[in-house]
Structure formats: C-alpha cells, structure tokens
Enzyme design. Structure first.
Site, short mmCIF file in Angstrom:
data_model
loop_
_atom_site.label_atom_id
_atom_site.label_comp_id
_atom_site.label_asym_id
_atom_site.label_seq_id
_atom_site.Cartn_x
_atom_site.Cartn_y
_atom_site.Cartn_z
N ASP A 64 0.71 -1.11 0.13
CA ASP A 64 0.16 0.05 -0.04
C ASP A 64 1.02 1.32 0.09
O ASP A 64 1.90 1.06 0.13
CB ASP A 64 -0.91 -0.11 1.35
CG ASP A 64 -0.21 -0.57 2.52
OD1 ASP A 64 0.94 -0.48 2.63
OD2 ASP A 64 -1.02 -0.87 3.48
N ASN B 115 -7.65 -3.34 14.24
CA ASN B 115 -8.84 -3.48 13.99
C ASN B 115 -9.26 -4.72 12.90
O ASN B 115 -10.17 -4.97 12.26
CB ASN B 115 -9.65 -2.27 13.13
CG ASN B 115 -8.98 -1.73 11.93
OD1 ASN B 115 -7.98 -2.36 11.39
ND2 ASN B 115 -9.26 -0.78 11.43
N HIS C 258 -7.22 -4.98 10.19
CA HIS C 258 -7.12 -4.92 8.71
C HIS C 258 -5.66 -5.46 8.24
O HIS C 258 -4.87 -5.59 8.80
CB HIS C 258 -6.92 -3.38 8.41
CG HIS C 258 -6.02 -2.67 8.89
ND1 HIS C 258 -5.79 -1.29 8.95
CD2 HIS C 258 -4.82 -2.95 9.00
CE1 HIS C 258 -4.71 -0.64 9.56
NE2 HIS C 258 -3.92 -1.76 9.43
N GLU D 67 -9.74 -2.27 5.37
CA GLU D 67 -10.51 -1.80 6.53
C GLU D 67 -11.66 -2.66 6.76
O GLU D 67 -11.97 -3.33 5.75
CB GLU D 67 -10.91 -0.19 6.82
CG GLU D 67 -9.70 0.68 6.66
CD GLU D 67 -8.63 0.77 7.84
OE1 GLU D 67 -8.72 -0.13 8.64
OE2 GLU D 67 -7.94 1.98 7.92
P1 PGA Z 1 2.03 -1.97 12.54
O1 PGA Z 1 0.91 -1.81 11.46
O2 PGA Z 1 2.85 -2.79 12.02
O3 PGA Z 1 2.74 -0.38 12.30
O4 PGA Z 1 1.54 -2.17 13.82
C1 PGA Z 1 0.55 -3.12 11.13
C2 PGA Z 1 -0.71 -2.62 10.22
O5 PGA Z 1 -1.51 -1.78 10.44
O6 PGA Z 1 -1.08 -3.68 9.35
#
Ligand code: PGA
Length: 245
Positions: free
Chosen positions: A67, A136, A138, A143
């Site tokens: 992304d 959450n 995702h 999302e």
């Molecule tokens: P993080 O994010 O590795 O910074 O915890 C993971 C994500 O949001 O997929």
C-alpha cells in the site's frame, strides 16, 4: 494455517528474516510482497544484517508493496516508498527498478490501481507475501467491511488507523485520509503468506482471526481460507487467544 509462537518482537523478527532469507537463497527468481509499519521493521533490520554477514543476494528478487498513502510523493518522509528505501532497499543489492510500491502522487489514482494490479499479474504474482495486521483486523489498508473480492483500490482510512499511524507524523491532521491498497483478493492470490503479529494491542485482532468467524467485518479472517499461511506471533499478541502451540 500454521502458528509459530515466539517470546517477543526480537524473536519474531529474527524468525521472519530467517524464513524470508532462506526463500530468497533457494530461489532462482522470486517475487516478494512486502509491508510497512512497525511490525516488519525488525525483520528488515535482520535481513540487512544477514545480507552483510552472509552475502544473501537480492539481484533476482522483485518486490511489490501492499500500500501507499494517496497524496504523498515517493520522496516524502512519510511515504511508504521512502520507508522501504530507507529501511531495506538502500542497504541490500536489490535493483530498485524491481521494487514496486503503488504511486500515491499521480493525477489518476484509479488508473494507478488498475496499472498496479496488472503489473502484478504481468510479473506472475507474488510468491511470498509478508503481512502485518491492524488492531481492527485490517490487512494492507483493507479496513473492516472491505469486500473479499476486492482488487487494488483506493481506501478511505478509518479514524482508528489514522490515529494508530499518527505517531509517524507531526500531527493527526497530517495523516492522509486515503490510501491505495492491494485488495483482499489480490493478497489472497499470493502463493504463500507470512503474517507477523506482536504486542498486546494486536491480541484481540489475532484472537478474532484464530477463533472468530470468517467475515468481511474482520478482513484478516479471510486468511483462514488461504492454503499456505504461517503466523509468527509473540506471547503478548497471543494473550487473548485460547489457541496456543
Ligand atoms: P504496524 O501496522 O506494523 O505499524 O503495527 C500494522 C498494520 O496496520 O497493518
């Protein structure tokens, strides 16, 4: 789905790097799907160390990132292209022209999504996708509520995701509201998936994945229908799960 339980972030990062470096060493040609964020940073540090110590070469490796923020150019300090260059690509012998991150700073963002999806197909798809998970649930920036058949698309970031990522920006207002993300169907097409989960703040999301139902309300739950997923999770991340190994 195979679950590997480790003590903490360091061990998770070391195990993940060993796994990736081994695949790179035994392949004549390989396409890796890569992720950004706090979770894979330690893995990338270990890969750089391994490249220096053991001369693991990346000249035959192509990468596709999950992304990118909409509106940020590749040289913006908070762009995921910048993150990947600084945290990994600048320190190994990969050809930059073989590294792909969606471009968030183009006029036609919808066209960029179509082009990225096509680029992936033209390269024969992803052999091994590295993934993190949001608190959450995702995956990528998909999302809750994202259709399982989604391809690379523009997403509206939820307030919780923007808040979680605000730590990298000078203020919450600076966090972009949109991103380009590989879709769920795009991610599922990877031949193999390696999911990394560390920390108590991910424990509910991981418990939902391991023990909950498969539902679009929890994007990560779709990983249960993929035939080749390995999860490396630490004690804290598994603290809300009954399933242990
Ligand atoms: P993080 O994010 O590795 O910074 O915890 C993971 C994500 O949001 O997929």
């Amino acid at each position: 789905m195979k679950l590997i339980e480790v003590k903490g972030y360091q061990e998770m990062s070391a195990r993940a790097a060993d796994y990736l470096a081994h695949k790179v060493r035994i392949s004549k040609k390989i396409t890796l799907g890569l992720a950004t964020g706090g979770t894979p940073e330690g893995t990338y540090r270990n890969l750089i160390e391994d490249h220096r110590q053991n001369y693991t070469s990346y000249r035959h490796v192509t990468t596709f990132n999950l992304d990118e923020y909409v509106g940020l150019a590749g040289d913006h300090l908070n762009s995921y292209r910048y993150f990947m260059n600084k945290k990994l690509f600048d320190h190994i012998d990969i050809q930059k022209s073989n590294t792909y991150v969606p471009r968030g700073h183009v006029l036609d963002i919808e066209q960029e999504c179509l082009d990225y999806e096509k680029l992936l197909i033209d390269h024969g798809g992803i052999d091994l996708q590295l993934l993190g998970i949001g608190s959450n649930g995702h995956i990528g920036f998909n999302e809750p509520g994202t259709p399982f058949d989604s391809k690379t698309h523009v997403v509206e970031l939820t307030p919780s995701t923007r808040k979680a990522n605000a730590r990298y920006f000078s203020s919450l207002e600076q966090v972009p509201t949109k991103a380009i993300s590989m879709g769920i169907a795009t991610i599922l097409k990877a031949k193999e998936i390696l999911l990394l989960v560390s920390g108590e703040n991910k424990s509910e999301a991981l418990a939902q994945l391991l023990e909950g139902e498969i539902t679009e309300k929890n994007p990560a739950s779709v990983l249960k229908i993929h035939p080749f997923v390995t999860v490396i999770a630490d004690h804290a991340a598994l603290s809300a799960s009954k399933v242990r190994c």
